[in-house]
Design a protein around this motif. Structure first.
Motif, PDB file in Angstrom:
ATOM      1  N   ASP A   1     -78.316  -1.416  18.667  1.00 49.43           N
ATOM      2  CA  ASP A   1     -77.263  -2.176  19.350  1.00 49.43           C
ATOM      3  C   ASP A   1     -75.878  -1.568  19.134  1.00 49.43           C
ATOM      4  N   SER A   2     -75.831  -0.254  18.913  1.00 52.15           N
ATOM      5  CA  SER A   2     -74.566   0.464  18.754  1.00 52.15           C
ATOM      6  C   SER A   2     -74.573   1.705  19.640  1.00 52.15           C
ATOM      7  N   ASP A   3     -73.384   2.075  20.060  1.00 49.69           N
ATOM      8  CA  ASP A   3     -73.186   3.289  20.836  1.00 49.69           C
ATOM      9  C   ASP A   3     -72.702   4.396  19.906  1.00 49.69           C
ATOM     10  N   ARG A   4     -73.110   5.612  20.166  1.00 47.53           N
ATOM     11  CA  ARG A   4     -72.754   6.778  19.348  1.00 47.53           C
ATOM     12  C   ARG A   4     -71.253   6.867  19.103  1.00 47.53           C
ATOM     13  N   PHE A   5     -70.463   6.475  20.119  1.00 49.65           N
ATOM     14  CA  PHE A   5     -69.007   6.587  20.030  1.00 49.65           C
ATOM     15  C   PHE A   5     -68.313   5.228  19.956  1.00 49.65           C
TER      16      PHE A   5
END
Length: 153
Positions: A13-17
């Protein structure tokens, strides 16, 4: 690894950036960026809040691989229709028309593009209505051709 600023794991539930994109019917989190692999691979995790999917399209230079993580999806790859559930995967070769629709919500799909091409840039700009001529033009600018409507339930 080719990106010197790669900082370790990307959590669920996280984006790389830290910049997820809302597109079509869900949220798109970059898990492996184009720059991380020198353009060799791009991976996104999509969490879909409503049923739907992209129009029928093909990529000139990218193969696309899909892994269903949650829910049920229907895929069209070429002339074949396939229904997939959690743990199932399917391959969409370059230059072969494909589309998918999630039949349940929420649903989650991991998507890999090889080589990465311009897919990361496409998702960063793709807040357009997928039925519009502007979306078709944006797709063409990023190595894709829209050739038909989205799948329906």
């Amino acid at each position: 690894m080719t990106n010197s600023d790669f900082s370790g794991p990307v959590r669920q539930d996280s984006d790389r950036f830290g910049r997820p994109v809302t597109f079509l019917n869900g949220r798109f989190d970059i898990k492996l960026a184009t720059g991380d692999t020198g353009g060799g691979l791009f991976i996104i995790d999509t969490l879909r809040a409503a049923c739907g999917g992209p129009p029928l399209h093909y990529h000139h230079e990218q193969d696309e691989w899909f892994l269903v993580q949650q829910g049920r999806f229907r895929f069209r790859i070429g002339d074949g229709l396939h229904e997939l559930g959690p743990g199932d995967s399917i391959f969409g070769p370059r230059r072969v028309p494909h589309a998918f629709i999630n039949l349940t919500a929420p649903a989650r799909l991991l998507i890999a593009f090889q080589p990465a091409g311009q897919m990361e840039a496409f998702f960063a700009k793709s807040l357009l209505d997928p039925r519009s001529e502007e979306f078709r033009a944006l797709s063409r600018e990023h190595g894709m051709e829209v050739v038909g409507p989205p799948l329906s339930i």
